[in-house]
Scaffold this motif. Structure first.
Motif, PDB file in Angstrom:
ATOM      1  N   ASN B 760       0.824  -1.209   0.000  1.00  0.00           N
ATOM      2  CA  ASN B 760       0.000   0.000   0.000  1.00  0.00           C
ATOM      3  C   ASN B 760       0.858   1.259   0.000  1.00  0.00           C
ATOM      4  O   ASN B 760       0.505   2.271  -0.619  1.00  0.00           O
ATOM      5  CB  ASN B 760      -0.953  -0.011   1.199  1.00  0.00           C
ATOM      6  CG  ASN B 760      -2.084  -1.027   1.021  1.00  0.00           C
ATOM      7  OD1 ASN B 760      -2.415  -1.397  -0.119  1.00  0.00           O
ATOM      8  ND2 ASN B 760      -2.658  -1.486   2.115  1.00  0.00           N
ATOM      9  N   ALA B 761       1.999   1.191   0.672  1.00  0.00           N
ATOM     10  CA  ALA B 761       2.911   2.336   0.666  1.00  0.00           C
ATOM     11  C   ALA B 761       3.535   2.524  -0.719  1.00  0.00           C
ATOM     12  O   ALA B 761       3.715   3.653  -1.177  1.00  0.00           O
ATOM     13  CB  ALA B 761       3.997   2.151   1.726  1.00  0.00           C
ATOM     14  N   VAL B 762       3.822   1.409  -1.384  1.00  0.00           N
ATOM     15  CA  VAL B 762       4.365   1.501  -2.747  1.00  0.00           C
ATOM     16  C   VAL B 762       3.327   2.166  -3.657  1.00  0.00           C
ATOM     17  O   VAL B 762       3.646   3.044  -4.466  1.00  0.00           O
ATOM     18  CB  VAL B 762       4.767   0.104  -3.274  1.00  0.00           C
ATOM     19  CG1 VAL B 762       4.986   0.120  -4.783  1.00  0.00           C
ATOM     20  CG2 VAL B 762       6.019  -0.396  -2.557  1.00  0.00           C
ATOM     21  N   TYR B 763       2.081   1.769  -3.486  1.00  0.00           N
ATOM     22  CA  TYR B 763       1.028   2.402  -4.286  1.00  0.00           C
ATOM     23  C   TYR B 763       0.967   3.908  -4.006  1.00  0.00           C
ATOM     24  O   TYR B 763       0.901   4.733  -4.917  1.00  0.00           O
ATOM     25  CB  TYR B 763      -0.342   1.766  -3.996  1.00  0.00           C
ATOM     26  CG  TYR B 763      -1.437   2.521  -4.706  1.00  0.00           C
ATOM     27  CD1 TYR B 763      -1.602   2.370  -6.080  1.00  0.00           C
ATOM     28  CD2 TYR B 763      -2.236   3.448  -4.031  1.00  0.00           C
ATOM     29  CE1 TYR B 763      -2.550   3.103  -6.760  1.00  0.00           C
ATOM     30  CE2 TYR B 763      -3.190   4.188  -4.711  1.00  0.00           C
ATOM     31  CZ  TYR B 763      -3.340   4.014  -6.072  1.00  0.00           C
ATOM     32  OH  TYR B 763      -4.265   4.752  -6.750  1.00  0.00           O
ATOM     33  N   ASN B 764       1.023   4.234  -2.729  1.00  0.00           N
ATOM     34  CA  ASN B 764       0.959   5.643  -2.354  1.00  0.00           C
ATOM     35  C   ASN B 764       2.159   6.411  -2.927  1.00  0.00           C
ATOM     36  O   ASN B 764       2.043   7.581  -3.288  1.00  0.00           O
ATOM     37  CB  ASN B 764       0.916   5.768  -0.819  1.00  0.00           C
ATOM     38  CG  ASN B 764       0.793   7.205  -0.359  1.00  0.00           C
ATOM     39  OD1 ASN B 764       1.692   7.750   0.279  1.00  0.00           O
ATOM     40  ND2 ASN B 764      -0.318   7.852  -0.704  1.00  0.00           N
ATOM     41  N   ALA B 765       3.292   5.730  -3.054  1.00  0.00           N
ATOM     42  CA  ALA B 765       4.484   6.392  -3.602  1.00  0.00           C
ATOM     43  C   ALA B 765       4.345   6.614  -5.093  1.00  0.00           C
ATOM     44  O   ALA B 765       4.598   7.715  -5.584  1.00  0.00           O
ATOM     45  CB  ALA B 765       5.727   5.553  -3.297  1.00  0.00           C
ATOM     46  N   ILE B 766       3.946   5.571  -5.835  1.00  0.00           N
ATOM     47  CA  ILE B 766       4.044   5.657  -7.302  1.00  0.00           C
ATOM     48  C   ILE B 766       2.699   5.768  -8.000  1.00  0.00           C
ATOM     49  O   ILE B 766       2.651   5.974  -9.216  1.00  0.00           O
ATOM     50  CB  ILE B 766       4.839   4.467  -7.890  1.00  0.00           C
ATOM     51  CG1 ILE B 766       4.114   3.124  -7.658  1.00  0.00           C
ATOM     52  CG2 ILE B 766       6.244   4.419  -7.297  1.00  0.00           C
ATOM     53  CD1 ILE B 766       4.824   1.931  -8.278  1.00  0.00           C
ATOM     54  N   GLY B 767       1.609   5.596  -7.276  1.00  0.00           N
ATOM     55  CA  GLY B 767       0.299   5.736  -7.893  1.00  0.00           C
ATOM     56  C   GLY B 767      -0.088   4.569  -8.790  1.00  0.00           C
ATOM     57  O   GLY B 767      -1.047   4.658  -9.555  1.00  0.00           O
ATOM     58  N   VAL B 768       0.646   3.479  -8.691  1.00  0.00           N
ATOM     59  CA  VAL B 768       0.320   2.285  -9.477  1.00  0.00           C
ATOM     60  C   VAL B 768       0.371   1.100  -8.526  1.00  0.00           C
ATOM     61  O   VAL B 768       1.256   1.022  -7.665  1.00  0.00           O
ATOM     62  CB  VAL B 768       1.354   2.067 -10.613  1.00  0.00           C
ATOM     63  CG1 VAL B 768       1.068   0.771 -11.359  1.00  0.00           C
ATOM     64  CG2 VAL B 768       1.346   3.243 -11.560  1.00  0.00           C
TER      65      VAL B 768
END
Ligand SMILES: Cc1cc2nc3c(=O)[nH]c(=O)nc-3n(C[C@H](O)[C@H](O)[C@H](O)COP(=O)(O)OP(=O)(O)OC[C@H]3O[C@@H](n4cnc5c(N)ncnc54)[C@H](O)[C@@H]3O)c2cc1C
Ligand code: SF4
Lengths: 343, 794
Positions: B760-768
């Motif tokens: 979820n943090a990766v999503y929040n970082a890159i939007g994908v």
């Protein structure tokens, strides 16, 4: 591991007289069962013992080179060149003040492989001459072309860590991290022969593509001992940088690495350039298109990006390693800018 | 001793310190009196250093690999080089004649994997034709005077294999024309923690399932009511346990006794298994473990290698040592199965869930149980839930339980879908969980974690400029609070004042021995260092297993009750000397005193008043005072499950695809925390294992040859020193008045939330969204669409 004899050589000539063969020779057989007659050389032993523990190499005798003092020194030449004995460890190179000042890319490259423990033992000679880490090559159950077998398993198999360039026949990547930096810096090597004579060659010409010889990564002749690596004096305006990306930050292999050397004149125009990619091809891979893209241009982010794009333009990724291209592109651009922006 | 009528007692309840109250429980008079909150205790809840810490760091701790018995032999196992083959012949003669060899046996043990059901009409005793089903399947074993003789003899074993078609990838195995791993229907235990197990389930080719148990309500209606539907397909990889101490055993078959020294998570379970397999009475089998280097689910039973070692010892009439090497460990000591999960969630605008469906298939190799646990089923309120889980067989080593089995891959998918739902609803992921999560404990954990992690600084997905983008994510954990009621210990007081605790419970590295010393010391008014803890031996009262996060919950209440009972006997012995009734005596600060402290004597002196050399009490785990939610035989689930919420902070380089986890804030609960230092270490371990699962680890199986290509720790990548983020561990004191210690577990919840929090943090970082593990540079770059299409070339 098989039983073997152990000899500690006190001098290079003594080691040469014991009739060592290269590990590539000792390993390559038709049947898949490694031969047991060979005498092989050991430097730090990291790679040699790995191969033996896996049962891939079963030598009769091991000649330890570690007790030869003349191979363990770093000496500055009167002309400003630097002679690094083949038994100097990666840790010693990474920490050497002169290397760090003049040959930055090498200091960086030597300071990153594996772990501190390994770098304290691994020698620069052994690092250049270690065998590939292709996981099929390292498996006793996969008798691949490079070991004298009939197929390469990588092209239709698991090839995420394999080559994206120049992989005709075999897609292993050259394992040495110091090689791209040394090639970019124009290193030459000194080889001692059994009869006591020496030969000097450009390091770059030592490496063999699979098309040249699929069973050997380099042109070391049986009985030859790598004595030293000689770095040329650095011309004014020359600076270098090494970048690497792995999946992890310790104890890992790179998925992409690059060493860049540029010579900038006083207005900041690039006059000479070397861009050598590691973890890219079966040999340290010179990205010629990137080099030409740099020469004659001022250093700028845009020009670095163009050169980086040129570096990967001719790539031929396999089924599972296309991701390496954007990584290479990013690293090449970064390395060029870092190299150019050094004081 | 008083009669057996239950007595009403007042117990602290609530989350300390905010919400402490009292609850009345009716408990047996054998129970130790209610324990006040940790703040008022001397040893329980204190950061007591690990008792064997010094021994471990100085190398004096005795691991199974360190056991040396007189005349001990060394065993090696011959393993199949083929992913699927018929064993046409096996010739051990040359191996048996090799100098130093004392035993050589064919080995055909099949625990841990699915076994074919006998076709109707055949007698179950028809011996099946010997087939090997995966690379690393055991074929034979030899025991010799030296390891090198055993190794050499192994090379002389002649096996004639007839290779059979095999399948080594999950998609390939599902296709209609795939070779069959098993010829017909199979059954077996669901070791890996997913669906399946012994329940009769339809089987088609290599696919066994779906198992729909756990479904409730009507999802069709639920989705019809939904105002928003989110869905996605998620993939998780095979992870291996990577115990630092590989599987190890020294088996000693003697005329009247089998003694097995073994690195195990359950001494009693192994004893029972070996007694059954070798036809011995329980009283003649002894299993012993001292220090242990990790298990994580893979050392729960005796397994095939221990059976082999015992059989070799029986034949050789000598102790046999068998230690797996790293390659064997990676191939054949269990693993966390791979899964593919289609998850669909329907919600109303206010966030409430109207339907959840999970469709999963996974592979535990030749084992059963590659399901996704009960995470989606249990964590949030939703009336309509449908699940369909299938096992897909491939020719690979069987899966086994691994830290949070089922729920760990399940949470990776489900907590990402919930994150996605929050975004679609345009509400904060924490606020959405406040709406749908019935757990008051997790609500408190979210609040604490949000404050500690700086959650309010979380930005919109992918909004950082520049190639290195930072992000924050949150995910939650769900795991049952398990208890084993077949769990006992003995506490003894000797005439010189020394105190012993005895139980077969094993310390697999979590520090249960230290916790037991704390409990006994607290009750007897002594110091933990005064207590001699003897554990890990089936000659002692039968303790619980160390899996399922149940050890502390199962063994600390009997330890306290046994201490209380033996202290009562000591009081009886000294009452007259102190001139007081036994019930008016107390044990504090190393002394036995009258309640008003007017008269006292040292504990040591009190012990000299014993009529016999030693006194003792044995206690076993009583039921939770408030009752259990469920029980199956010896195993029970507490009324309230365990929670846990983790917050991750990452940075992602979108040019190279590399992900760095910078910080994890892990907020957890385990009932009454017994030892904060050890809990912190458990949570750190869980987080690191989860991080490593999220970013690095993956067993790579070559689909063309069926071999594991990274059966080592070089290319099997596990988190290493520089990959370790800052980890902040916070835990609640959650009192429930359920047992003499009110303690529950922590090990598995600590692992479950990490991978989805990072995702979820990766999503929040890159939007994908990255829906596949491990999130390597290749996966990140692929999700970002940055990998160029291949031009040509194979
Ligand atoms: C986990 C892990 C990660 C690693 N990551 C990296 C990495 O990122 N980059 C990298 O470059 N390497 C990496 N390595 C490999 C390591 O750096 C090499 O194994 C090491 O450098 C070999 O050096 P050595 O001195 O031990 O060589 P040895 O094992 O002693 O020798 C290697 C070979 O060279 C021959 N040889 C050695 N010296 C001479 C000589 N003077 N003359 C003739 N022949 C000689 C030997 O016969 C042998 O064939 C990694 C290794 C591990 C285990
Ligand atoms: S890539 Fe080269 S080393 Fe690897 S399997 Fe193919 S031939 Fe062998």
């Amino acid at each position: 591991m098989n039983r073997f004899e152990w000899t500690s050589a006190g001098a290079v000539a003594a080691a040469a007289r014991l009739g060592p063969v290269t590990v590539a020779e000792a390993m390559a057989t038709q049947s898949g069962a490694p031969g047991t007659a060979a005498t092989v050389l050991k430097a730090g032993g990291i790679d040699l013992l790995d191969l033996m523990k896996e049962g891939l190499l079963t030598p009769r005798r091991i000649v330890n080179l570690r007790g030869i003092p003349e191979l363990g020194r770093i000496l500055e030449g009167a002309d400003g060149s630097l002679r690094i004995g083949s038994l100097v460890t990666l840790a010693q190179i990474a920490e050497h003040p002169l290397v760090a000042r003049r040959y930055r890319a090498l200091a960086q490259a030597a300071g990153l492989p594996a772990s501190p423990q390994i770098r304290n033992v691994a020698t620069i000679g052994g690092n250049l001459l270690q065998r590939p880490h292709c996981w099929y090559f390292r498996s006793l159950h996969h008798h691949c072309l490079r070991k004298g077998g009939a197929t390469c398993f990588a092209f239709s198999g698991e090839n995420r860590y394999h080559a994206v360039f120049a992989h005709e026949g075999c897609a292993m990547v050259h394992p040495s991290t110091t090689a791209p930096a040394l090639v970019a810096l124009g290193a030459r090597i000194e080889l001692l022969r059994r009869d006591g004579s020496r030969r000097m060659v450009a390091l770059e010409s030592l490496f063999l593509t699979p098309e040249e010889d699929i069973r050997r990564e380099n042109d070391l002749k049986p009985g030859e001992i790598l004595a030293a690596i000689i770095l040329p004096p650095m011309k004014p305006g020359v600076r270098s940088w090494y970048e690497r990306q792995g999946e992890q930050d310790s104890f890992d292999w790179p998925v992409a690495e690059v060493a860049v050397v540029v010579k900038l004149d006083s207005p900041g125009i690039c006059r000479e350039a070397a861009v050598i990619l590691g973890a890219a091809a079966p040999v340290p891979y010179r990205a010629k298109a990137a080099e030409s893209a740099l020469i004659g241009k001022p250093s700028s982010a845009g020009n670095a990006r163009d050169a980086a794009r040129a570096a990967v333009a001719g790539a031929d990724p396999l089924s599972g390693n296309g991701y390496k291209l954007p990584v290479f592109e990013a690293l090449v651009a970064r390395a060029i800018l870092h190299a150019a922006n050094q004081g | 001793m008083a009669g057996n009528e239950l007595r009403p007692m007042q117990y602290p309840v609530g989350i300390d310190p905010a919400a402490l109250g009292e609850v009345e429980r009716r408990v047996s008079p054998d129970e130790a009196p209610p324990l006040p909150p940790n703040a008022r205790l001397a040893w329980i809840g204190k950061a007591v250093p690990r008792a064997n810490g010094h021994a471990k760091v100085t190398g004096s701790a005795l691991f199974t690999v360190d056991r040396k018995l007189p005349g001990m032999l060394h065993a090696r196992l011959l393993r199949s080089p083929w992913p699927h083959a018929r064993v046409l012949s096996l010739d051990l003669d040359a191996a048996a004649r090799y100098p130093g060899v004392r035993a050589a046996l064919p080995i055909h043990e099949t625990v841990g994997r699915a076994v074919p059901l006998p076709p109707p009409g055949t007698s179950p005793s028809t011996p099946p034709a010997r087939q090997v089903l995966y690379v690393g399947d055991i074929v034979a074993g030899v025991a010799a005077a030296t390891p090198s003789a055993a190794e050499a003899a192994l090379r002389l074993v002649h096996v004639e294999y007839q290779p059979l078609p095999f399948v080594a990838d999950i998609e390939g195995a599902r296709s209609g024309d795939a070779p069959h791993v098993f010829d017909g229907p199979v059954a077996g235990d669901s070791h890996a923690g997913g669906a399946g197990g012994d329940v009769p389930i339809a089987q088609q080719g290599n696919v066994r399932g779906p198992d729909r148990s756990g479904s409730r309500g009507n999802v069709r209606e639920g989705f019809a009511q939904a105002e928003i539907v989110v869905e996605g397909e998620f993939r998780t990889q095979v992870q291996t346990h990577c115990c630092l101490e590989t599987h190890a055993v020294v088996a000693d078959w003697e005329a009247d006794q089998l003694t097995v020294y073994m690195s195990t998570q359950y001494t009693v379970g192994v004893r029972d298994e070996l007694a059954r397999v070798f036809g011995l009475p329980l009283s003649r089998v002894r299993v012993v473990v001292d220090a242990m280097g990790g298990g994580f689910g893979s050392k729960s039973g005796a397994g095939n290698y221990v059976r082999a070692a015992v059989a070799l010892s029986r034949q050789a009439k000598a102790p046999v040592r068998l230690v797996l090497d790293r390659r064997e460990e990676q191939l054949d000591s269990g693993n966390r199965p791979a899964t593919v999960q289609r998850v669909r969630v329907g919600a109303r605008r206010d966030g409430s869930l109207s339907a959840v469906s999970v469709d999963s298939y996974g592979t535990a190799g030749v084992g059963i149980g590659a399901g996704v646990g009960n995470f989606a089923q249990s964590i949030y309120s939703c009336a309509n839930f449908a699940i369909a889980q299938s096992d897909v067989f491939i020719n690979a080593g069987p899966g086994s339980a691994m830290r949070g089995p089922g729920n760990t891959p399940g949470a990776f998918a489900f907590e990402q879908i919930i994150d996605e739902l929050a975004e679609r609803l345009a509400i904060d992921p924490l606020a959405l969980r406040d709406r749908i999560d019935p757990s008051a404990v997790r609500r408190a954990e979210r609040r604490i974690g949000a404050a500690h992690s700086g959650w309010s600084r979380r930005h919109a997905p992918g909004s950082d400029a520049g190639p290195v983008k930072r992000g924050r994510g949150v995910a939650q954990s769900f795991w049952g609070a398990n208890v084993q009621t077949n769990s006992a210990c003995e506490v003894r007081i000797l005439r010189d004042g020394s105190v012993e605790l005895l139980s077969s419970v094993q310390d697999i590295g979590t520090g249960i021995g230290t916790v037991l010393a704390q409990v006994v010391a607290e009750e007897l008014g002594l110091r933990p260092g005064d207590i001699v803890v003897r554990i890990g031996d089936t000659d002692f009262p039968a303790g619980p297993p160390s899996y399922g996060s149940m050890t502390t919950a199962s063994i600390t209440p009997p330890a306290r009750n046994a201490s209380h009972q033996v202290l009562g006997k000591l009081f009886d012995a000294v009452a007259s000397a102190l001139g007081a009734a036994p019930e008016n005596l107390v044990a504090v600060a190393g002394r036995i005193a009258t309640a008003d402290k007017s008269r006292s004597m040292s504990f040591r002196e009190a012990a000299t008043h014993l009529r016999t050399e030693r006194i003792s009490a044995v206690a076993s785990r009583s039921d939770d005072y408030g009752g259990f939610a469920r029980r199956f035989g010896d195993l029970a689930s507490a009324r309230n499950a365990l929670g846990g919420v983790q917050f991750a902070e990452v940075s992602v380089d979108v040019h190279t695809g590399s992900v760095h986890v910078e910080r994890i804030v892990a907020v957890h609960d385990c009932g009454r925390p017994m030892n904060p230092r050890q809990i912190e270490s458990q949570v750190q371990g869980g987080v690191l294992m989860g991080l490593s699962y999220a970013l690095y680890e993956e067993r790579v199986l070559d689909r063309n040859t069926g071999h594991v290509l990274n059966a080592d720790l070089e290319y099997y990548k596990i988190g290493r020193s520089r990959d370790v983020p800052e980890i902040e561990v916070i835990f609640l004191e959650n009192y429930q008045g359920m047992s003499a210690t009110d303690a529950y577990g922590i090990a598995e919840p600590a692992n479950i939330a990490t991978a989805p929090a990072i995702a979820n943090a990766v999503y929040n970082a890159i939007g994908v969204r990255v829906r596949e593990l491990p999130m390597t540079p290749a996966k990140i770059l692929s999700a970002l669409g940055r990998i160029p299409q291949r031009s040509g070339g194979q």
